[in-house]
Design a protein around this motif. Structure first.
Motif, PDB file in Angstrom:
ATOM      1  N   PRO A 258      55.399  -0.711 108.296  1.00 31.87           N
ATOM      2  CA  PRO A 258      55.591   0.710 107.960  1.00 31.87           C
ATOM      3  C   PRO A 258      55.417   0.913 106.454  1.00 31.87           C
ATOM      4  O   PRO A 258      56.363   0.813 105.686  1.00 31.87           O
ATOM      5  CB  PRO A 258      57.023   0.993 108.421  1.00 31.87           C
ATOM      6  N   THR A 259      54.191   1.216 106.044  1.00 29.01           N
ATOM      7  CA  THR A 259      53.837   1.190 104.628  1.00 29.01           C
ATOM      8  C   THR A 259      54.318   2.400 103.845  1.00 29.01           C
ATOM      9  O   THR A 259      54.391   2.348 102.618  1.00 29.01           O
ATOM     10  CB  THR A 259      52.319   1.084 104.480  1.00 29.01           C
ATOM     11  N   ASN A 260      54.623   3.497 104.523  1.00 27.15           N
ATOM     12  CA  ASN A 260      55.181   4.654 103.831  1.00 27.15           C
ATOM     13  C   ASN A 260      55.916   5.540 104.823  1.00 27.15           C
ATOM     14  O   ASN A 260      55.568   5.572 106.013  1.00 27.15           O
ATOM     15  CB  ASN A 260      54.095   5.454 103.114  1.00 27.15           C
ATOM     16  N   LEU A 261      56.910   6.252 104.312  1.00 23.69           N
ATOM     17  CA  LEU A 261      57.778   7.087 105.135  1.00 23.69           C
ATOM     18  C   LEU A 261      57.837   8.490 104.547  1.00 23.69           C
ATOM     19  O   LEU A 261      57.686   8.682 103.345  1.00 23.69           O
ATOM     20  CB  LEU A 261      59.188   6.506 105.194  1.00 23.69           C
ATOM     21  N   ALA A 262      58.071   9.479 105.410  1.00 24.47           N
ATOM     22  CA  ALA A 262      58.245  10.863 104.966  1.00 24.47           C
ATOM     23  C   ALA A 262      59.149  11.582 105.951  1.00 24.47           C
ATOM     24  O   ALA A 262      59.217  11.224 107.136  1.00 24.47           O
ATOM     25  CB  ALA A 262      56.895  11.579 104.867  1.00 24.47           C
ATOM     26  N   ILE A 263      59.841  12.602 105.459  1.00 25.68           N
ATOM     27  CA  ILE A 263      60.695  13.430 106.302  1.00 25.68           C
ATOM     28  C   ILE A 263      59.964  14.737 106.594  1.00 25.68           C
ATOM     29  O   ILE A 263      59.524  15.434 105.676  1.00 25.68           O
ATOM     30  CB  ILE A 263      62.038  13.735 105.616  1.00 25.68           C
ATOM     31  N   PHE A 271      59.037  10.207 109.757  1.00 28.74           N
ATOM     32  CA  PHE A 271      57.675   9.825 110.128  1.00 28.74           C
ATOM     33  C   PHE A 271      57.263   8.611 109.309  1.00 28.74           C
ATOM     34  O   PHE A 271      57.777   8.389 108.206  1.00 28.74           O
ATOM     35  CB  PHE A 271      56.691  10.968 109.864  1.00 28.74           C
ATOM     36  N   ALA A 272      56.343   7.827 109.849  1.00 31.65           N
ATOM     37  CA  ALA A 272      55.832   6.652 109.139  1.00 31.65           C
ATOM     38  C   ALA A 272      54.333   6.522 109.353  1.00 31.65           C
ATOM     39  O   ALA A 272      53.808   6.909 110.397  1.00 31.65           O
ATOM     40  CB  ALA A 272      56.531   5.382 109.634  1.00 31.65           C
ATOM     41  N   VAL A 273      53.653   5.981 108.341  1.00 31.23           N
ATOM     42  CA  VAL A 273      52.298   5.469 108.552  1.00 31.23           C
ATOM     43  C   VAL A 273      52.437   3.960 108.674  1.00 31.23           C
ATOM     44  O   VAL A 273      53.192   3.323 107.922  1.00 31.23           O
ATOM     45  CB  VAL A 273      51.326   5.854 107.425  1.00 31.23           C
ATOM     46  N   VAL A 274      51.714   3.385 109.630  1.00 27.93           N
ATOM     47  CA  VAL A 274      51.902   1.986 109.992  1.00 27.93           C
ATOM     48  C   VAL A 274      50.555   1.289 110.071  1.00 27.93           C
ATOM     49  O   VAL A 274      49.594   1.832 110.636  1.00 27.93           O
ATOM     50  CB  VAL A 274      52.637   1.867 111.341  1.00 27.93           C
ATOM     51  N   ASN A 275      50.485   0.088 109.520  1.00 23.64           N
ATOM     52  CA  ASN A 275      49.273  -0.728 109.612  1.00 23.64           C
ATOM     53  C   ASN A 275      49.333  -1.618 110.848  1.00 23.64           C
ATOM     54  O   ASN A 275      50.309  -2.360 111.040  1.00 23.64           O
ATOM     55  CB  ASN A 275      49.123  -1.604 108.372  1.00 23.64           C
ATOM     56  N   GLY A 276      48.292  -1.556 111.663  1.00 26.59           N
ATOM     57  CA  GLY A 276      48.206  -2.391 112.854  1.00 26.59           C
ATOM     58  C   GLY A 276      47.870  -3.832 112.515  1.00 26.59           C
ATOM     59  O   GLY A 276      47.583  -4.184 111.375  1.00 26.59           O
ATOM     60  N   ARG A 277      47.867  -4.668 113.547  1.00 27.17           N
ATOM     61  CA  ARG A 277      47.659  -6.102 113.343  1.00 27.17           C
ATOM     62  C   ARG A 277      46.196  -6.425 113.076  1.00 27.17           C
ATOM     63  O   ARG A 277      45.292  -5.644 113.393  1.00 27.17           O
ATOM     64  CB  ARG A 277      48.192  -6.887 114.537  1.00 27.17           C
ATOM     65  N   ASP A 278      45.966  -7.621 112.505  1.00 24.61           N
ATOM     66  CA  ASP A 278      44.627  -8.090 112.170  1.00 24.61           C
ATOM     67  C   ASP A 278      44.153  -9.143 113.181  1.00 24.61           C
ATOM     68  O   ASP A 278      44.902  -9.554 114.065  1.00 24.61           O
ATOM     69  CB  ASP A 278      44.616  -8.687 110.756  1.00 24.61           C
ATOM     70  N   GLU A 279      42.902  -9.559 112.994  1.00 23.36           N
ATOM     71  CA  GLU A 279      42.292 -10.645 113.765  1.00 23.36           C
ATOM     72  C   GLU A 279      42.235 -10.335 115.250  1.00 23.36           C
ATOM     73  O   GLU A 279      42.271 -11.229 116.095  1.00 23.36           O
ATOM     74  CB  GLU A 279      43.040 -11.964 113.508  1.00 23.36           C
TER      75      GLU A 279
END
Length: 438
Positions: A258-263, A271-279
């Motif tokens: 969860p790389t950043n959060l906002a209300i 709310f959050a922006v989230v980075n998914g998995r790699d490979e």
């Protein structure tokens, strides 16, 4: 010398892999129901990274007609987060990771390749204050507010106290808006998961509307648990911290990074922006923007986007997969969404009146490249819906081989202008509406 040759050979294989496996159209992966093809497994993941070159004199990113962009501050040291204060001052968190030993050969390779795009640039480990009293986008004052921090990231100001989320702890500093320097030592509010690996070092943070709680995003200590689940305690989660006592609990789990959060204004929803998995292939496991439910589980590491099982995880846990919550809105795979800020009505442009701005740092393991822009995600009935609108673009050069900047944190200043941290261009950009004076 032997170690260098081995690493060089593996890097060459990685580059070949990146050239041989093309990703699809990223536009199909935006929205509530993104296209998610079958996952792919790799000995070495595909990698494609542009060379960081910075901005030449007079160059700027591109913004929509009717808006204006200007460099608000330059010569910074890896700016990651921008945070407006009530009096109009803007805090700029300049930071990078504390460094960690590669756990696998893959980690060594990916770290070396990502450095090509500026990911390894030296961070300031400080917070700089910008004061633009007349709101014209040109600060009259640029000064270091707080120095010698430990990989800081999230910040929040509540009740004359500035809370700084370092990579290993939240530190509280007495601070009143108007001050230009913090001299008093901080007090530790609570520890945060870190450790010698500290795979995802950033600790995002936002205060609850009433200021009683701090929500902190803590990324996983691996891609998909390959370092062992014993070192994942308290990670891949959002923590709720009592601002007065430092008492902490897990608010939501299974959230890889969860790389950043906002209300959300009006609702108080996290709310959050989230980075998914790699490979998992160029088009698997999209990054996402989502409301975060208290007590919710979002799948990591057992599944992604609801019930898409990750077959690399053994033993599998069908009970966990069954309860995994599907995110609200896909942001396409590997776009590296790192910033989020809700709009405040028709300030920059009428088309940005209801929704959220998202900073997409840009991919390192996808070909064609993806991200490298700030977009606007429209909201309908309180939920993200509809096609994203490009807002700040052309960080990536037209040749797709060089990158002049990479957007990270985003925020709105007191005039409603959009503020963007660019950690490769070492610049803070300001985007204002046509009615603003420049």
């Amino acid at each position: 010398m032997k170690r260098f040759r081995t690493a060089s050979s593996l890097m060459f294989v990685a580059l070949l892999a990146g050239c041989s496996d093309q990703g699809g159209d990223p536009s199909k992966q935006y929205g509530p129901n993104p296209d998610i093809p079958e996952a792919k497994d790799y000995i070495v993941p595909p990698m494609s990274v542009p060379q960081a070159v910075g901005w030449k004199a007079g160059e700027t990113p591109t913004v929509p007609a009717g808006t204006h962009i200007q460099a608000m501050a330059t010569g910074l040291m890896h700016p990651r987060i921008v945070y407006p204060l009530p009096n109009g001052d803007i805090l700029v968190v300049e930071s990078n990771g504390p460094g960690t030993k590669p756990f696998r050969p893959k980690d060594y390779i990916s770290g070396s390749i990502k450095a090509r795009a500026g990911a390894a640039d030296k961070g300031g480990n400080r917070i700089t204050l910008l004061r633009d009293a007349d709101g014209d986008g040109t600060p009259e004052l640029k000064t270091v507010l707080l120095d010698h921090l430990h990989s800081p990231y999230g910040v929040a100001w509540v009740a004359d106290t500035l809370y700084v989320a370092n990579t290993d702890a939240i530190i509280a500093y007495p601070f009143k808006p108007g001050q230009t320097e913090i001299k008093e030592p901080g007090t530790k509010l609570t520890d945060l998961p870190a450790g010698p690996i500290n795979h995802h070092w950033t600790k995002s943070m936002v205060a609850s509307p009433d200021g009683s709680k701090l929500y902190v995003g803590v990324g996983s200590n691996s891609n998909v648990g390959e370092n062992g689940m014993d070192i994942e305690e308290g990670r891949a989660a959002i923590h709720e911290v009592d601002r007065l006592t430092g008492a902490s609990r897990l608010y939501a789990t299974g959230i890889r990074n969860p790389t950043n959060l906002a209300i959300q204004p009006g609702t108080g929803q996290v709310f959050a922006v989230v980075n998914g998995r790699d490979e998992n292939g160029p088009d698997a496991d999209p990054d996402y923007l989502s409301s975060i439910k208290e007590g919710g589980f979002y799948g990591w590491p057992y599944s992604y986007w609801g019930q898409h099982v990750d077959m690399r995880i053994q033993p599998q846990k069908p009970d966990m997969v069954a309860k995994a919550i599907k995110p609200d809105y896909g942001l396409s795979s590997h776009s590296a969404a790192l910033g989020v800020a809700f709009s405040q009505g028709e300030t920059v442009s009428p088309q940005f009146a209801n929704g959220a701005f998202v900073g997409q740092h840009g991919s390192w393991n996808r070909d064609p490249l993806n991200g490298y822009q700030v977009i606007f995600v429209p909201f309908v009935d309180g939920k993200p819906n509809g096609a994203p609108i490009p807002v700040v673009t052309d960080f990536l050069a037209q040749d797709k081989k060089t990158v002049r900047g990479r957007p990270v944190g985003v925020a709105l200043d007191r005039t409603g202008a959009l503020i963007v941290a660019d950690d490769v261009g070492n610049t803070v950009w300001r985007v204002s509406g046509a009615a603003a004076t420049h």
